[in-house]
Design a protein around this motif. Structure first.
Motif, short mmCIF file in Angstrom:
data_model
loop_
_atom_site.label_atom_id
_atom_site.label_comp_id
_atom_site.label_asym_id
_atom_site.label_seq_id
_atom_site.Cartn_x
_atom_site.Cartn_y
_atom_site.Cartn_z
N LEU A 27 7.28 7.64 -3.46
CA LEU A 27 8.06 8.13 -2.33
C LEU A 27 7.44 9.39 -1.73
O LEU A 27 7.42 9.57 -0.50
N THR A 28 6.94 10.27 -2.60
CA THR A 28 6.30 11.49 -2.11
C THR A 28 5.08 11.15 -1.27
O THR A 28 4.86 11.73 -0.19
N ARG A 29 4.30 10.20 -1.72
CA ARG A 29 3.10 9.80 -0.98
C ARG A 29 3.47 9.18 0.37
O ARG A 29 2.84 9.45 1.39
N LEU A 30 4.51 8.35 0.37
CA LEU A 30 4.98 7.73 1.61
C LEU A 30 5.36 8.80 2.64
O LEU A 30 4.93 8.75 3.80
N LEU A 31 6.15 9.78 2.22
CA LEU A 31 6.61 10.83 3.11
C LEU A 31 5.46 11.76 3.52
O LEU A 31 5.35 12.16 4.68
N TYR A 32 4.62 12.10 2.56
CA TYR A 32 3.52 13.03 2.81
C TYR A 32 2.54 12.45 3.82
O TYR A 32 2.13 13.10 4.78
N LEU A 33 2.16 11.17 3.61
CA LEU A 33 1.21 10.54 4.53
C LEU A 33 1.84 10.27 5.88
O LEU A 33 1.14 10.31 6.91
N GLY A 34 3.15 10.00 5.89
CA GLY A 34 3.82 9.84 7.17
C GLY A 34 3.72 11.10 8.01
O GLY A 34 3.56 11.04 9.23
N ALA A 35 3.81 12.26 7.35
CA ALA A 35 3.68 13.53 8.06
C ALA A 35 2.25 13.79 8.49
O ALA A 35 1.98 14.21 9.63
N MET A 36 1.28 13.52 7.61
CA MET A 36 -0.11 13.88 7.90
C MET A 36 -0.72 12.99 8.97
O MET A 36 -1.56 13.44 9.75
N ILE A 37 -0.33 11.72 9.04
CA ILE A 37 -0.87 10.85 10.10
C ILE A 37 -0.43 11.35 11.46
O ILE A 37 -1.18 11.33 12.44
N GLY A 38 0.80 11.86 11.53
CA GLY A 38 1.29 12.44 12.77
C GLY A 38 0.54 13.72 13.14
O GLY A 38 0.27 13.98 14.32
N PHE A 39 0.19 14.50 12.12
CA PHE A 39 -0.59 15.71 12.36
C PHE A 39 -1.91 15.38 13.05
O PHE A 39 -2.26 15.98 14.08
N SER B 161 -2.31 1.45 -9.44
CA SER B 161 -3.27 2.05 -8.52
C SER B 161 -3.15 1.42 -7.13
O SER B 161 -3.18 2.10 -6.11
N GLY B 162 -2.96 0.09 -7.11
CA GLY B 162 -2.79 -0.60 -5.83
C GLY B 162 -1.52 -0.18 -5.12
O GLY B 162 -1.50 -0.04 -3.89
N VAL B 163 -0.44 0.04 -5.87
CA VAL B 163 0.82 0.47 -5.25
C VAL B 163 0.67 1.86 -4.65
O VAL B 163 1.20 2.15 -3.57
N VAL B 164 -0.07 2.74 -5.33
CA VAL B 164 -0.35 4.07 -4.79
C VAL B 164 -1.00 3.95 -3.42
O VAL B 164 -0.59 4.58 -2.43
N ASN B 165 -2.05 3.13 -3.33
CA ASN B 165 -2.77 2.96 -2.07
C ASN B 165 -1.91 2.26 -1.02
O ASN B 165 -2.00 2.56 0.18
N THR B 166 -1.06 1.33 -1.47
CA THR B 166 -0.19 0.63 -0.54
C THR B 166 0.82 1.58 0.09
O THR B 166 1.05 1.56 1.31
N PHE B 167 1.45 2.43 -0.72
CA PHE B 167 2.41 3.41 -0.18
C PHE B 167 1.70 4.41 0.71
O PHE B 167 2.29 4.94 1.66
N HIS B 168 0.44 4.68 0.42
CA HIS B 168 -0.39 5.56 1.25
C HIS B 168 -0.49 4.98 2.67
O HIS B 168 -0.21 5.66 3.66
N GLN B 169 -0.88 3.71 2.76
CA GLN B 169 -1.07 3.08 4.07
C GLN B 169 0.27 2.80 4.76
O GLN B 169 0.40 2.98 5.97
N MET B 170 1.27 2.37 3.99
CA MET B 170 2.58 2.09 4.57
C MET B 170 3.22 3.37 5.09
O MET B 170 3.91 3.38 6.12
N GLY B 171 3.03 4.48 4.37
CA GLY B 171 3.54 5.76 4.83
C GLY B 171 2.94 6.14 6.17
O GLY B 171 3.63 6.63 7.08
N SER B 172 1.64 5.89 6.32
CA SER B 172 0.96 6.18 7.58
C SER B 172 1.55 5.36 8.72
O SER B 172 1.83 5.89 9.81
#
Length: 474
Positions: free
Chosen positions: A264-276, A388-399
């Protein structure tokens, strides 16, 4: 005989190409939008089409390498990615470039996991540590250099040149890969196609609904249809994963508060950074008058701080542990985003952009490694690859999801605003303010889910994560 130097070169150059293309788009956005006459929603889909497909098919791509063999899968991914890059560079209209970006996401979802698998299968012991270090360094360099390359290409030639670059690189790697890459033994297994397709379509429908709301309103029929479709498909996804013999996203991974918090942290964090990246690049060019190249170079202070801090993370983690480091990273990133969200139409680059970027860069340097560690915490050897795959998936989905929400927030902030500089400033400020809320939520998740559980067993958390990854890699 293995030519390890050649194998590492092929893998790193191919991975670099993917990362380059993921960020080369940002500094070229204004030129691309003007050339193809894209709306704000279409411009968002140019990025979201890539990240959605990349994230949605990432786990399936990793599975394909195990079942069909890493070498042929890696080569096929390179072919898809290179052809898609050529199609993007030739795009005559919005529908073309969005579709080609989606195809490029397919290639990236195949190449990225196969690249790391080839490294772990080829190298052992200290050699593997050095190879992984090069892999990590490539990630940082590729993302940062993409901003500069995209800006230089758009300034000196055209936004299309940033994508044409991939074609000769891809061809060169395709000439070398069949000769030097080792063959791997294909393993028995099944593809969770339903899970991969449902996750991609479900999140895609959700992003569509959010972007539709920004243009047509929340009560518009297509908006409501998008939300209903997303709810149905994502429900199907959860049911399918609970019943699949070899699920693409094992639901048992979410039994851990630490791992769930990390996702969840990665989802929210990457959602913010892609907007940046998305909005700051446009603000620099359309409000402050930077050229695309100058805009790319404007991100370098953040990149340098990020690199310096990241180099010291291993020592800091040994000294203080992962939870405090992640908390510091989240706080610094939040402070930088709040500061940056105060931009004005006639703002000064040094105080309005560069200094907040230093906080953002330091925050990223502190946050990413612990987020990854906690995403793998307690995973067994059997589940390490999936985790590891879920980490990367939440990374991209967060973006993808984050950009959709931020574009909607930006659109809502500009009714009656006139003038390009005034509009982009108001939109960027609104989007970055919303991104600050994402980061505040991420900090709450860290404090509520990750830190309490991790502090009770800090050594076990770090040890189990590293052990599982090592066992999986072997």
């Amino acid at each position: 005989m293995l030519h390890k130097g050649a194998i590492l070169t092929i893998v790193l150059v191919s991975y670099f190409m993917i990362l380059l293309d993921n960020s080369v788009i940002f500094t070229a956005l204004p030129n691309l939008q003007a050339d193809l006459g894209l709306s704000s929603t279409e411009l968002a889909w140019v990025q979201d089409a890539y990240t959605l497909v990349f994230g949605g098919l990432l786990l399936l791509g990793a599975r394909a390498g195990d079942i069909l063999g890493r070498k042929p899968v890696f080569i096929f991914g390179l072919v898809v990615f290179s052809l898609a890059s050529l199609l993007i560079a030739l795009a005559p209209a919005a529908w073309w470039i969005i579709a080609a970006r989606a195809v490029q996401g397919v290639g990236a979802a195949i190449v990225a996991p196969s690249a790391l698998s080839l490294i772990t299968a080829t190298f052992e012991g200290e050699e593997r540590s050095r190879a992984v270090a090069w892999y990590s360094a490539t990630a940082g360099i590729g993302a940062s250099l993409g901003l500069v390359v995209g800006g230089a290409a758009a300034t000196w030639f055209s936004w299309r040149a940033g994508f044409f670059i991939n074609v000769p690189i891809g061809v060169a790697m395709l000439m070398l890969a069949p000769r030097f890459l080792p063959r791997s033994v294909a393993l028995p297994g099944r593809f969770d196609v339903i899970g991969a397709v449902a996750s991609t379509l479900g999140v895609g429908s959700l992003v569509f609904a959010i972007l539709s709301a920004s243009e047509s309103g929340w009560a518009a029929p297509q908006t409501i249809a998008g939300f209903v479709t997303a709810a149905i498909i994502l429900t199907v996804f959860v049911i399918a994963e609970s019943r699949a013999s070899q699920p693409i996203m094992p639901l048992r991974l979410f039994a851990s508060r630490i791992r769930t918090g990390a996702y969840l942290t990665r989802l929210l964090y990457l959602g913010a950074m892609i907007g940046f990246f998305f909005f700051t690049s446009q603000y620099l060019q359309e409000a402050l008058g930077f050229t695309p190249l100058q805009a790319g170079l404007a991100f370098l202070p953040m990149t340098l701080v990020n690199f310096v801090v990241a180099m010291g993370i291993p020592w800091l983690v040994r000294r203080f542990g992962d939870p405090p480091i992640l908390i510091v990273g989240a706080v610094l990133t939040l402070a930088g985003m709040i500061w940056l969200s105060r931009i004005t139409e006639d703002g000064d680059y040094l105080t309005a952009v560069a200094l907040p970027m230093l906080l953002l860069g330091a925050g990223q340097g502190f946050a990413f490694a612990p987020m990854t560690t906690f995403g793998l915490a307690g995973a067994t050897a059997q589940d390490a690859g999936a985790a590891s795959g879920v980490v990367n998936t939440f990374h991209q989905m967060g973006s993808s999801l984050g950009l959709g929400i931020l574009v909607a927030a930006a659109a809502a902030a500009t009714p009656g605003t006139t003038g390009t500089a005034a509009i982009i400033t108001a939109q960027a400020s609104a989007a970055l303010t919303t991104a600050s809320l994402f980061l505040a939520a991420a900090l709450v998740v860290v404090l509520a889910l990750i830190a309490p559980a991790a502090l009770l067993r800090p050594s076990r958390t770090a040890e189990s994560a590293s052990t599982a990854v090592a066992e999986k890699a072997s």
